[in-house]
Design a protein around this motif. Sequence first.
Motif, PDB file in Angstrom:
ATOM      1  N   VAL A 130       0.738  -1.077   0.069  1.00  0.00           N
ATOM      2  CA  VAL A 130      -0.207  -0.248   0.141  1.00  0.00           C
ATOM      3  C   VAL A 130       0.857   1.431  -0.094  1.00  0.00           C
ATOM      4  CG1 VAL A 130      -1.716   1.312   1.187  1.00  0.00           C
ATOM      5  CG2 VAL A 130      -1.708  -1.252   1.289  1.00  0.00           C
ATOM      6  N   SER A 131       0.741   2.127  -0.861  1.00  0.00           N
ATOM      7  CA  SER A 131       1.671   3.083  -1.201  1.00  0.00           C
ATOM      8  C   SER A 131       1.373   4.252  -0.166  1.00  0.00           C
ATOM      9  CB  SER A 131       1.510   3.897  -2.600  1.00  0.00           C
ATOM     10  OG  SER A 131       0.248   4.247  -2.893  1.00  0.00           O
ATOM     11  N   GLU A 133       1.015   7.177  -0.853  1.00  0.00           N
ATOM     12  CA  GLU A 133      -0.002   8.035  -1.568  1.00  0.00           C
ATOM     13  C   GLU A 133      -1.432   7.723  -1.517  1.00  0.00           C
ATOM     14  OE1 GLU A 133       3.746   8.951  -3.327  1.00  0.00           O
ATOM     15  OE2 GLU A 133       2.813   7.120  -3.207  1.00  0.00           O
ATOM     16  N   GLN A 134      -1.514   6.292  -1.295  1.00  0.00           N
ATOM     17  CA  GLN A 134      -2.941   5.654  -1.211  1.00  0.00           C
ATOM     18  C   GLN A 134      -3.304   6.100   0.326  1.00  0.00           C
ATOM     19  OE1 GLN A 134      -1.526   1.839  -2.257  1.00  0.00           O
ATOM     20  NE2 GLN A 134      -3.538   1.655  -3.083  1.00  0.00           N
ATOM     21  N   CYS A 135      -2.256   6.082   1.399  1.00  0.00           N
ATOM     22  CA  CYS A 135      -2.729   6.284   2.690  1.00  0.00           C
ATOM     23  C   CYS A 135      -3.083   7.813   2.890  1.00  0.00           C
ATOM     24  CB  CYS A 135      -1.389   5.876   3.598  1.00  0.00           C
ATOM     25  SG  CYS A 135      -1.118   3.913   3.623  1.00  0.00           S
ATOM     26  N   ALA A 138      -6.696   8.186   1.758  1.00  0.00           N
ATOM     27  CA  ALA A 138      -7.390   7.585   2.655  1.00  0.00           C
ATOM     28  C   ALA A 138      -7.753   8.677   3.877  1.00  0.00           C
ATOM     29  CB  ALA A 138      -7.169   6.162   3.079  1.00  0.00           C
TER      30      ALA A 138
END
Length: 262
Positions: A130-131, A133-135, A138
């Motif tokens: 999970v990158s 950027e995804q975190c 979110a």
Amino acid sequence: YHHISMVRWTLVTLVAHLVALIILLIVGLAVQARTTLAFTSPQYPRISSSSLSATPSTSTSKMAGGVLNRVTPDKVSLEIKDPVDPTALSQAKAILEELVDEHSMVGATSLLEVAKRLGDIPQDATTFIVSKEQCQAAYDGLTPTERTALTNIYGRVKTFAEMQRKSVVDMEMDIPGGKAGHTVSPCRAAGCYAPGGRYPLPSSVLMTAVTARAAGCETVVLASPRPAPITMAAAHLANVDLFLCVGGAQAIGAMAYGIQNL
């Protein structure tokens, strides 16, 4: 006449108190007699000091009519249970045998396949990471209430963890022939695990990753299968270095042995 009335009232009060004391005394004697009867009856004979001095070889004493039993060590069966369910242990070992290569590291390709097979990631996924950027996305997608709650928890955990770390200090003292003491050093890397599933636990992210940072760990790795948005948001707040979207034995094995090329 007024004086005679006061004398009569005083006498009546004294008589009432005396009757009350007599009643309490009778009740107390009755309770004591009943207790004595219960412990001296044939069913529960009185325990004497001699019956309490049974020899160690006596497995069962006769005191209290068999209500109290003396058990010696040779009569106690030792039952040692494995803390880990044998079936779960064998399954975990099988997963590790599949993942760990000849270099004692977890292969990235093998981990991706196992994660798909066990439902940690979608079948069409091309990575188990999970990158950041995804975190970040979110975290930005949280409602104001969720963001406030998560930020408050993060701040409290961080403040306490940092204060707790400061309370554990190096120490040294002189002893005959040298010195004695201890030093407190953080681990180089910390592996944190947050359970996935129906009910996400972002608190597990904060309680592990934030405390690892406060302890001084250089690298903080987080593993969580099928992470919910709030779990990824917590990872963003905790500033984890690597987020593995895997769970179970495969996650623990990956963090323990390390992953090739990561």
